[in-house]
Design an enzyme around this catalytic site. Structure first.
Site, PDB file in Angstrom:
ATOM      1  N   HIS A  66       0.837  -1.208   0.000  1.00 21.43           N
ATOM      2  CA  HIS A  66       0.000   0.000   0.000  1.00 21.43           C
ATOM      3  C   HIS A  66       0.866   1.251   0.000  1.00 21.43           C
ATOM      4  CE1 HIS A  66      -3.565   2.455   1.187  1.00 21.43           C
ATOM      5  NE2 HIS A  66      -2.634   3.174   1.805  1.00 21.43           N
ATOM      6  N   GLU A  67       1.828   1.301   0.917  1.00 22.74           N
ATOM      7  CA  GLU A  67       2.680   2.492   1.008  1.00 22.74           C
ATOM      8  C   GLU A  67       3.598   2.605  -0.199  1.00 22.74           C
ATOM      9  OE1 GLU A  67       1.996   4.680   3.078  1.00 22.74           O
ATOM     10  OE2 GLU A  67       0.686   3.487   4.372  1.00 22.74           O
ATOM     11  N   HIS A  69       1.861   4.671  -2.844  1.00 20.91           N
ATOM     12  CA  HIS A  69       2.036   6.112  -2.625  1.00 20.91           C
ATOM     13  C   HIS A  69       3.446   6.543  -3.028  1.00 20.91           C
ATOM     14  CE1 HIS A  69      -1.782   6.490  -0.655  1.00 20.91           C
ATOM     15  NE2 HIS A  69      -1.442   5.780   0.400  1.00 20.91           N
TER      16      HIS A  69
END
Length: 453
Positions: free
Chosen positions: A22-23, A26
């Site tokens: 997920h990170e 980003h």
């Protein structure tokens, strides 16, 4: 490895994988948009590991493995030099900020598809969707032992797990559903499962059992494990006998024995009980006796207890080839996403208990341990569902979540200027309160469902 240690281990692995990806979503898009990333951390709190990369980003693993974050250069947090200003997140066009924020949930959605693809290619061992027992609503709707459930509504059910997943939404909505069945003589027919007759309140976790469906692999073999002294079976039957018939009535499972004994007892007299003992078929004379349970209830019984059954053998595999697995994974991801949104809607409207909707770390850890012990394909399926849930949860328009930031940027697109800091501060306060309430509910459910039994 004990269940507690196993659950803790697989919880850390699962959360670590999902949060890292997920990170990374980003991080990757931020770098593509020219934003300087100051810190990439998996976990919170004091770092257990930390290093600074050639790009100047600090990569860290935090002590608390229940989340993560990507810290970007942003002049709203502190003063920066004019030379670094073009690399600040807040200086980027709104469409780039939207892309950066949306990249985390999108990464989880991509990961969900990838995990499901892997599950389909490896092949998930399961049980055939064959009915072992039918009572209540299932029996009244025409389902019988030996029926193979081929389709629930529009969803094919190649395994018993698919039967359960397909039935639960209809059960929660009390909605009648068409079931395509192949009977034990090979005839394909359609049945109408009358789920509108379900009670107003029932344990959603036991929906299939409440409907009255039992799987073939759940049947306990009619093998004697113990004989109580001074009972009808004492001196007649032996431990290890497999009962095949009583008074000419077949006994395919232990569940069939009590009603057959009761009918014989009410009729009165002796009858022949057929057993297999050490490979030999025997027919022995027996007469049930009137017995009494600890509750005082009287019943006709033989005085026998079942042997501990062996784990059932998985007799079905959900598998596709590498090419066919891709559309299957995409379709399953879309289906599960729709079901997750539907479940959120049921929770908000009170049609489903929040106790069974919001899971905390204890529940997730226990599930991860159980799925991992079932094999890699099962564990990949769990990771896919967790990744999908994480992605959709982060898209909810709650301030401090990715969806809340996306809401701010959409408002900025409409009004032509950023949302005021006062509005953002108020939103963050509301968002923190909502997340804290959600976490409190998750921990409460963990205690209620796992620790208080």
């Amino acid at each position: 490895m004990s269940e507690i240690l196993g659950s803790l281990w697989w919880l850390i692995i699962s959360i670590g994988v999902l949060v890292t990806f997920h990170e990374f979503g980003h991080f990757w898009v931020a770098r593509r948009c020219g934003v300087k990333v100051l810190r990439f951390s998996v976990g919170f709190g004091k770092p257990l590991y930390e290093r600074t990369g050639k790009d100047g980003t600090v990569y860290a693993i935090g002590m608390i493995p229940l989340g993560g974050y990507v810290k970007m250069l942003d002049e709203r947090e502190y003063e920066i030099t004019e030379a670094l200003a073009p690399q600040a997140f807040n200086r980027k066009p709104v469409w780039q900020r939207i892309a950066i924020v949306a990249a985390g949930p999108v990464a989880n959605l991509i990961l969900c598809v990838a995990f499901l693809w892997g599950m389909f290619v490896i092949g998930r061992p399961d049980f055939a969707p064959v009915v072992g027992s039918a009572s209540g609503i299932a029996a009244e709707s025409g389902l019988r032992r030996g029926d193979t459930l081929m389709q629930i509504g529009d969803r094919p059910t190649p395994t018993w797990s698919e039967v359960q997943m397909a039935l639960i939404p209809y059960a929660l909505d009390r909605e009648d559903v068409r079931v395509k069945v192949r009977t034990d003589n090979g005839t394909e027919v359609n049945r109408e499962l009358q789920l509108s007759r379900l009670p107003a309140a029932f344990d959603e976790r036991r929906a299939v059992q409440v409907i009255g469906l039992g799987a073939r692999h759940e049947l306990v073999p009619a093998v004697i494990g113990r004989i109580n002294p001074d009972t009808a079976a004492w001196g007649v039957l032996a431990e290890g006998d497999r009962i095949t018939a009583l008074d000419g009535e077949p006994i395919p499972s232990w569940n069939d024995l009590p009603p057959a004994v009761a009918r014989l007892g009410e009729r009165g007299g002796k009858a022949m009980i057929e057993v297999v003992r050490n490979g030999d078929r025997l027919a022995l004379e027996i007469a049930p006796k009137r017995m009494q349970r600890e509750t005082g209830e009287k019943f006709w019984g033989l005085g026998v207890l079942p042997a501990t059954p062996q784990p059932p053998r998985r007799d079905a595999v959900l598998r596709y080839g590498p090419i066919q697995a891709l559309p299957a994974a995409l379709g399953e991801s879309a289906h599960q996403a729709r079901e997750l949104f539907a479940m959120i809607g049921r929770a908000f409207t009170g049609r489903v208990s929040l106790q069974n909707t919001v899971a905390g770390p204890v529940t997730i850890g226990r599930a991860a341990n159980a799925y991992a012990n079932n094999g890699p394909a099962w564990y990949l399926q769990l990771l896919a569902m967790l990744s999908l849930s994480l992605g959709i949860l982060n898209l909810l328009p709650i301030p401090i979540l990715d969806g809340g930031h996306l809401l701010y940027y959409l408002i900025e697109l409409v009004k032509g200027s950023p949302v005021s800091e006062r509005v953002m501060a108020a939103g963050h306060f509301v968002g923190l309160a909502l997340i804290a309430s959600l976490m409190g509910l998750a921990f409460y459910n963990d205690i209620l469902n796992n620790l208080v039994r």
